[in-house]
Design a protein around this motif. Structure first.
Motif, short mmCIF file in Angstrom:
data_model
loop_
_atom_site.label_atom_id
_atom_site.label_comp_id
_atom_site.label_asym_id
_atom_site.label_seq_id
_atom_site.Cartn_x
_atom_site.Cartn_y
_atom_site.Cartn_z
N GLN A 9 1.35 -1.26 -0.20
CA GLN A 9 -0.65 -0.67 -0.20
C GLN A 9 0.43 1.10 -0.13
N ILE A 10 1.91 1.47 0.98
CA ILE A 10 2.79 2.40 0.60
C ILE A 10 3.47 2.88 -0.37
N ALA A 11 3.73 1.70 -1.03
CA ALA A 11 4.69 1.76 -2.88
C ALA A 11 3.68 2.13 -3.40
N HIS A 12 1.57 1.83 -3.50
CA HIS A 12 1.01 2.13 -4.32
C HIS A 12 0.91 3.81 -3.82
N ALA A 13 0.49 4.03 -3.22
CA ALA A 13 0.20 5.42 -2.62
C ALA A 13 1.69 6.70 -2.87
N ILE A 14 2.44 6.19 -2.65
CA ILE A 14 4.06 6.82 -3.13
C ILE A 14 3.79 7.36 -4.90
N ALA A 16 0.93 6.54 -7.00
CA ALA A 16 0.10 7.82 -6.96
C ALA A 16 0.37 9.11 -7.08
N ARG A 17 1.30 9.20 -6.17
CA ARG A 17 1.32 10.82 -5.92
C ARG A 17 2.07 11.31 -7.01
N ARG A 18 3.44 10.68 -7.44
CA ARG A 18 4.63 10.96 -8.07
C ARG A 18 4.39 11.50 -9.39
#
Lengths: 152, 174
Positions: A9-14, A16-18
């Motif tokens: 989830q952390i990897a996806h969230a990061i 997604a914002r990039r």
């Protein structure tokens, strides 16, 4: 939540914002890096500014006029006539709104508010401010007179 | 900083180093900066500053192969400084009752991602950096340790604490 799930989830969230870099970012960066800048320019400008400041400082120091001393109070404007007792003076306090220059018997003695020791007798009082006001007054020995004026 | 006058260390081709730095900066360098700082403008500033700093210190570089790692370390340090400044500013804003900078959260993010990113942004700078480099860029612990200038055990500790904190906050919100 398992560690793996949290990490995912952390990897996806990061991700997604990039944001992608701006299209011209690499070109701007390359231009900034390649921009020729004379190595002597900054020190030379700094030296010029420092020299200018020094010249101004040296020029100003010897020419600086000393601060004028504050005007000494004039306690006795009209000295008592010869032969009269010194304690025979009266006092005159003057307040004026707005403040005005005070002339007693044509001599400038200060600015209102002011308190004066005045020799007995007749005097001419000029208040010069927003308007020019003239008063004639008589001071008796030991008398205290208070004048309050508002000049419109 | 005078880039034109910068001399490379022995064995380092300055022009090649400049080209490589620009390439790194516009690629992974920007991605790291934007992941750590959130906004594009701040990331661009951080990357450009890191390139200039790296070029300014090129004379000290002896091994051309060390250029990449060195640049990323300079960049990460710059981002950490910005994050710490931001944290202080936020603390001060809270103290005076103002609404401080809350970080960049684009509108297209889903609720879960936005919430998680908000929590990641609130982590201490080192924890956030370790987390972003590990999970955002899939870097090895050794590489992260080198970039953050700490030992591998310290990186592991930061990661563990960051995860624990996120987990705790996520549980609290549910």
């Amino acid at each position: 939540m398992s560690d793996d799930e949290l990490d995912r989830q952390i990897a996806h969230a990061i991700a997604a914002r990039r944001l992608p870099p701006a299209r011209d970012f690499e070109a701007r960066l390359a231009a900034a890096v390649a921009r020729p800048r004379a190595s002597w320019l900054v020190p030379a400008l700094a030296s010029l500014v420092a020299a200018g400041a020094l010249v101004v400082l040296l020029w100003r120091v010897p020419h600086r006029a000393p601060e004028p001393p504050p005007p000494a109070p004039v306690p006795i404007v009209a000295p008592p006539p010869a032969g009269s007792a010194p304690d025979a003076s009266g006092t005159l306090s003057i307040e004026c709104e707005p403040p005005a220059r005070v002339l007693l018997d044509a001599r400038e003695v200060g600015t209102t508010p002011i308190e004066l020791r005045v020799a007995p007798g007749e005097h001419r009082l000029d208040l010069v401010g927003a308007q020019h006001v003239v008063r004639r007054l008589e001071i008796k020995p030991g008398e205290h007179q208070r004048i309050v004026l508002k000049i419109e | 900083m005078d880039v034109a006058a910068t001399m490379a260390g022995p064995g380092v081709d300055r022009d090649a180093a400049v080209r490589r730095l620009v390439e790194l900066a516009a690629g992974r360098g920007f991605a790291i900066a934007v992941d750590l700082l959130g906004g594009r403008a701040e990331a661009e500033d951080a990357v450009q500053d890191a390139v200039m700093r790296a070029l300014g210190g090129l004379a000290r570089l002896r091994d051309p192969d060390a250029l990449d790692g060195w640049f990323y370390r300079v960049l990460t340090n710059g981002c950490l400084r910005t994050l710490r400044r931001r944290r202080i500013t936020r603390a001060f804003a809270r103290l005076v009752g103002a609404r401080g900078d809350t970080g960049y959260l684009p509108a297209h993010l889903g609720r879960d991602h936005a919430r998680l990113l908000g929590l990641i942004d609130a982590l201490p700078a080192m924890q956030k950096a370790a987390l972003v480099l590990r999970h955002g860029h899939e870097l090895a612990i050794e590489d992260i340790a080198s970039m953050l200038d700490v030992g591998t055990e310290t990186v592991k500790t930061h990661l563990k604490r960051a995860r624990a904190r996120l987990r705790e906050e996520l549980v609290d919100e549910r």
